[in-house]
Design an enzyme around this catalytic site. Sequence first.
Site, PDB file in Angstrom:
ATOM      1  N   SER A 127     -65.217  23.661  36.653  1.00 29.96           N
ATOM      2  CA  SER A 127     -66.232  24.289  37.496  1.00 29.96           C
ATOM      3  C   SER A 127     -65.868  24.126  38.963  1.00 29.96           C
ATOM      4  O   SER A 127     -65.240  23.129  39.360  1.00 29.96           O
ATOM      5  CB  SER A 127     -67.562  23.578  37.217  1.00 29.96           C
ATOM      6  OG  SER A 127     -68.512  23.898  38.201  1.00 29.96           O
ATOM      7  N   TYR A 152     -73.096  15.474  36.159  1.00 31.02           N
ATOM      8  CA  TYR A 152     -72.496  16.656  35.509  1.00 31.02           C
ATOM      9  C   TYR A 152     -71.168  17.012  36.181  1.00 31.02           C
ATOM     10  O   TYR A 152     -70.131  17.166  35.529  1.00 31.02           O
ATOM     11  CB  TYR A 152     -73.448  17.866  35.567  1.00 31.02           C
ATOM     12  CG  TYR A 152     -72.727  19.145  35.230  1.00 31.02           C
ATOM     13  CD1 TYR A 152     -72.348  19.432  33.925  1.00 31.02           C
ATOM     14  CD2 TYR A 152     -72.351  20.049  36.235  1.00 31.02           C
ATOM     15  CE1 TYR A 152     -71.638  20.594  33.625  1.00 31.02           C
ATOM     16  CE2 TYR A 152     -71.647  21.212  35.943  1.00 31.02           C
ATOM     17  CZ  TYR A 152     -71.287  21.473  34.637  1.00 31.02           C
ATOM     18  OH  TYR A 152     -70.577  22.612  34.343  1.00 31.02           O
ATOM     19  N   LYS A 156     -66.889  16.941  34.971  1.00 30.20           N
ATOM     20  CA  LYS A 156     -65.844  17.980  35.064  1.00 30.20           C
ATOM     21  C   LYS A 156     -64.598  17.418  35.739  1.00 30.20           C
ATOM     22  O   LYS A 156     -63.468  17.675  35.318  1.00 30.20           O
ATOM     23  CB  LYS A 156     -66.366  19.206  35.819  1.00 30.20           C
ATOM     24  CG  LYS A 156     -67.438  19.966  35.068  1.00 30.20           C
ATOM     25  CD  LYS A 156     -66.914  20.544  33.760  1.00 30.20           C
ATOM     26  CE  LYS A 156     -68.008  21.091  32.887  1.00 30.20           C
ATOM     27  NZ  LYS A 156     -67.599  21.372  31.506  1.00 30.20           N
TER      28      LYS A 156
HETATM   29  P1  NAD Z   1     -73.963  26.816  27.118  1.00 35.49           P
HETATM   30  O1  NAD Z   1     -74.893  25.657  27.116  1.00 35.49           O
HETATM   31  O2  NAD Z   1     -74.540  28.167  26.922  1.00 35.49           O
HETATM   32  O3  NAD Z   1     -72.810  26.608  26.025  1.00 35.49           O
HETATM   33  C1  NAD Z   1     -72.346  25.343  25.660  1.00 35.49           C
HETATM   34  C2  NAD Z   1     -72.389  25.269  24.141  1.00 35.49           C
HETATM   35  O4  NAD Z   1     -71.893  24.007  23.728  1.00 35.49           O
HETATM   36  C3  NAD Z   1     -73.805  25.408  23.581  1.00 35.49           C
HETATM   37  O5  NAD Z   1     -73.808  26.367  22.543  1.00 35.49           O
HETATM   38  C4  NAD Z   1     -74.120  24.009  23.045  1.00 35.49           C
HETATM   39  O6  NAD Z   1     -74.972  24.066  21.910  1.00 35.49           O
HETATM   40  C5  NAD Z   1     -72.733  23.492  22.699  1.00 35.49           C
HETATM   41  N1  NAD Z   1     -72.591  22.043  22.735  1.00 35.49           N
HETATM   42  C6  NAD Z   1     -72.981  21.157  23.695  1.00 35.49           C
HETATM   43  N2  NAD Z   1     -72.655  19.912  23.342  1.00 35.49           N
HETATM   44  C7  NAD Z   1     -72.035  20.003  22.119  1.00 35.49           C
HETATM   45  C8  NAD Z   1     -71.466  19.053  21.222  1.00 35.49           C
HETATM   46  N3  NAD Z   1     -71.495  17.756  21.485  1.00 35.49           N
HETATM   47  N4  NAD Z   1     -70.913  19.508  20.089  1.00 35.49           N
HETATM   48  C9  NAD Z   1     -70.891  20.826  19.792  1.00 35.49           C
HETATM   49  N5  NAD Z   1     -71.421  21.764  20.595  1.00 35.49           N
HETATM   50  C10 NAD Z   1     -71.983  21.352  21.747  1.00 35.49           C
HETATM   51  O7  NAD Z   1     -73.147  26.745  28.482  1.00 35.49           O
HETATM   52  P2  NAD Z   1     -72.181  27.817  29.144  1.00 35.49           P
HETATM   53  O8  NAD Z   1     -72.848  28.333  30.348  1.00 35.49           O
HETATM   54  O9  NAD Z   1     -71.665  28.749  28.133  1.00 35.49           O
HETATM   55  O10 NAD Z   1     -71.035  26.855  29.637  1.00 35.49           O
HETATM   56  C11 NAD Z   1     -69.870  26.639  28.881  1.00 35.49           C
HETATM   57  C12 NAD Z   1     -68.990  25.630  29.574  1.00 35.49           C
HETATM   58  O11 NAD Z   1     -68.671  26.114  30.875  1.00 35.49           O
HETATM   59  C13 NAD Z   1     -69.624  24.269  29.784  1.00 35.49           C
HETATM   60  O12 NAD Z   1     -68.626  23.287  29.624  1.00 35.49           O
HETATM   61  C14 NAD Z   1     -70.090  24.319  31.222  1.00 35.49           C
HETATM   62  O13 NAD Z   1     -70.147  23.037  31.789  1.00 35.49           O
HETATM   63  C15 NAD Z   1     -68.996  25.147  31.844  1.00 35.49           C
HETATM   64  N6  NAD Z   1     -69.416  25.829  33.073  1.00 35.49           N
HETATM   65  C16 NAD Z   1     -70.516  26.620  33.055  1.00 35.49           C
HETATM   66  C17 NAD Z   1     -70.932  27.255  34.220  1.00 35.49           C
HETATM   67  C18 NAD Z   1     -72.185  28.086  34.235  1.00 35.49           C
HETATM   68  O14 NAD Z   1     -72.721  28.295  35.313  1.00 35.49           O
HETATM   69  N7  NAD Z   1     -72.672  28.587  33.121  1.00 35.49           N
HETATM   70  C19 NAD Z   1     -70.175  27.111  35.377  1.00 35.49           C
HETATM   71  C20 NAD Z   1     -69.036  26.313  35.358  1.00 35.49           C
HETATM   72  C21 NAD Z   1     -68.663  25.680  34.186  1.00 35.49           C
HETATM   73  C1  WQD Z   2     -77.208  29.863  42.892  1.00 38.72           C
HETATM   74  C2  WQD Z   2     -77.854  30.078  44.248  1.00 38.72           C
HETATM   75  C3  WQD Z   2     -79.486  28.422  44.855  1.00 38.72           C
HETATM   76  C4  WQD Z   2     -82.365  29.436  41.730  1.00 38.72           C
HETATM   77  C5  WQD Z   2     -74.795  25.710  39.349  1.00 38.72           C
HETATM   78  C6  WQD Z   2     -74.111  24.397  39.181  1.00 38.72           C
HETATM   79  C7  WQD Z   2     -72.628  24.586  39.215  1.00 38.72           C
HETATM   80  C8  WQD Z   2     -72.194  25.651  38.225  1.00 38.72           C
HETATM   81  C9  WQD Z   2     -72.975  26.901  38.350  1.00 38.72           C
HETATM   82  C10 WQD Z   2     -71.604  24.610  36.168  1.00 38.72           C
HETATM   83  C11 WQD Z   2     -78.027  28.790  45.045  1.00 38.72           C
HETATM   84  C12 WQD Z   2     -80.129  29.782  44.696  1.00 38.72           C
HETATM   85  C13 WQD Z   2     -81.251  29.409  42.550  1.00 38.72           C
HETATM   86  C14 WQD Z   2     -83.605  29.865  42.267  1.00 38.72           C
HETATM   87  C15 WQD Z   2     -82.520  30.218  44.380  1.00 38.72           C
HETATM   88  N1  WQD Z   2     -72.404  25.243  36.883  1.00 38.72           N
HETATM   89  N2  WQD Z   2     -81.335  29.786  43.850  1.00 38.72           N
HETATM   90  N3  WQD Z   2     -83.617  30.244  43.576  1.00 38.72           N
HETATM   91  O1  WQD Z   2     -76.391  25.805  42.034  1.00 38.72           O
HETATM   92  O2  WQD Z   2     -74.608  27.514  42.648  1.00 38.72           O
HETATM   93  O3  WQD Z   2     -74.408  26.250  40.584  1.00 38.72           O
HETATM   94  O4  WQD Z   2     -74.369  26.605  38.307  1.00 38.72           O
HETATM   95  O5  WQD Z   2     -70.582  24.093  36.430  1.00 38.72           O
HETATM   96  O6  WQD Z   2     -72.062  23.371  38.935  1.00 38.72           O
HETATM   97  O7  WQD Z   2     -74.509  23.544  40.236  1.00 38.72           O
HETATM   98  O8  WQD Z   2     -76.130  27.966  40.706  1.00 38.72           O
HETATM   99  O9  WQD Z   2     -77.626  29.698  39.860  1.00 38.72           O
HETATM  100  O10 WQD Z   2     -78.562  27.401  40.312  1.00 38.72           O
HETATM  101  O11 WQD Z   2     -77.908  28.830  42.218  1.00 38.72           O
HETATM  102  O12 WQD Z   2     -82.605  30.568  45.558  1.00 38.72           O
HETATM  103  O13 WQD Z   2     -84.644  29.878  41.589  1.00 38.72           O
HETATM  104  O14 WQD Z   2     -79.179  30.587  44.038  1.00 38.72           O
HETATM  105  O15 WQD Z   2     -80.019  27.758  45.947  1.00 38.72           O
HETATM  106  O16 WQD Z   2     -77.784  29.110  46.364  1.00 38.72           O
HETATM  107  P1  WQD Z   2     -75.424  26.824  41.625  1.00 38.72           P
HETATM  108  P2  WQD Z   2     -77.621  28.467  40.689  1.00 38.72           P
END
Ligand code: NAD
Ligand code: WQD
Length: 344
Positions: A127, A152, A156
């Site tokens: 991330s 969290y 990562k």
């Molecule tokens: P998500 O929660 O929709 O998907 C994660 C999946 O993993 C879920 O289906 C959950 O049930 C499963 N899971 C969690 N722990 C588990 C375990 N111990 N065993 C088996 N399954 C398990 O999340 P996502 O948004 O699809 O994110 C996927 C990956 O990408 C995550 O590692 C997240 O940290 C990373 N990521 C997400 C974002 C984002 O904003 N969505 C941004 C950067 C990184």
């Molecule tokens: C986006 C922007 C908020 C909600 C998070 C994690 C990051 C990554 C992605 C996993 C920001 C603004 C939000 C609301 C708002 N995940 N906002 N009103 O915080 O950039 O990132 O998800 O790795 O690690 O921190 O994403 O979607 O929460 O916010 O104004 O109700 O929207 O302030 O600027 P963020 P977000």
Amino acid sequence: MKKQILVAGGAGYIGSHTAVELQNNGFEVIVADNLSNSKIEVLDGIEAITGIRPIFELVDLSKEEETAEFFKKYPNLSAIIHFAANKAVGESVAKPLMYYRNNLNSLMNILEAMKEHNIPNLVFSSSCTVYGQPDQLPVTESTPRKEAESPYGNTKSISEDIIRDTVKAHPELKGIALRYFNPIGAHPSAKIGELPLGVPNNLIPFLTQTVAGIRPELSVFGNDYNTPDGSCIRDYINVVDLAKAHVVAIERLLQDKNESNYEYFNVGTGEGVSVLEIIEGFERATGEKVPHKIVDRRHGDVEQIFADTSFANKNLGWKSESTLDDTLLSAWNWQVSIMEQEAK
Ligand code: NAD
Ligand code: WQD
């Protein structure tokens, strides 16, 4: 014979979109998920889009023995894409041990299995959170990582280190970490998308639920940042484009095109977009009004972050393709589709 790819956490938001792209590219997908943040019905969506239902295994990858047993069933895996993790930043502050245990144990159990069963290739979900608030924008892959702002985020950063150290000690293994910026949107078919359980923390699901009338108003967290319109800036990457980056990364590993055993890439659009621009874009793309108000800053938010994607464009051979408006429209179509399903 099709190459088998394990999609750990494949029932989730990004994993399900990746399963679709893998199947569209001729891979056989095995989804392993404990459904802690997803629903089994996502498999229906994947099947409806691709005509193929991925193999599904209910397994908690953070449990050592359960994971070891699971891997014995699949001796022919070519690669693993590891999405399985908990991802709510605020929850991780309240429950750090849950986050360290789940996110790190899952990764280590998977790496153990890779050694044990000679599975050479791993793609890992990292991330942009590893950069914190960078001193210079846009961020390149050589921008230093900063001390994580949340448990969290720390999982990562630590995970990246664990992969780097493990493939160094075991040169038969290879890993690619993809540092996602802000994934948004849904498959254009509206058959799969993000399914937030409870009140969403992230901007887009909160916004679409507000427009749907589930929430009264979207709070914009701050308009006094040092940005052109005062609201925070992010790099919003379309989830299908992001899914495609995983297919490219898998092919890079399978074809031995990687330049070292451990590589990491920024996966974003390269464009910084403010919260107010998201609202405008959503209204333009969908014709719907977004009820919103400006409130105080949210604790822990970085002011702005967006990617320099030139390294990923050149070296990984991947580029984001979708327009912001199309992506926002896909998010809205998905919200409408969820409500239609619930009404049935
Ligand atoms: P998500 O929660 O929709 O998907 C994660 C999946 O993993 C879920 O289906 C959950 O049930 C499963 N899971 C969690 N722990 C588990 C375990 N111990 N065993 C088996 N399954 C398990 O999340 P996502 O948004 O699809 O994110 C996927 C990956 O990408 C995550 O590692 C997240 O940290 C990373 N990521 C997400 C974002 C984002 O904003 N969505 C941004 C950067 C990184
Ligand atoms: C986006 C922007 C908020 C909600 C998070 C994690 C990051 C990554 C992605 C996993 C920001 C603004 C939000 C609301 C708002 N995940 N906002 N009103 O915080 O950039 O990132 O998800 O790795 O690690 O921190 O994403 O979607 O929460 O916010 O104004 O109700 O929207 O302030 O600027 P963020 P977000």
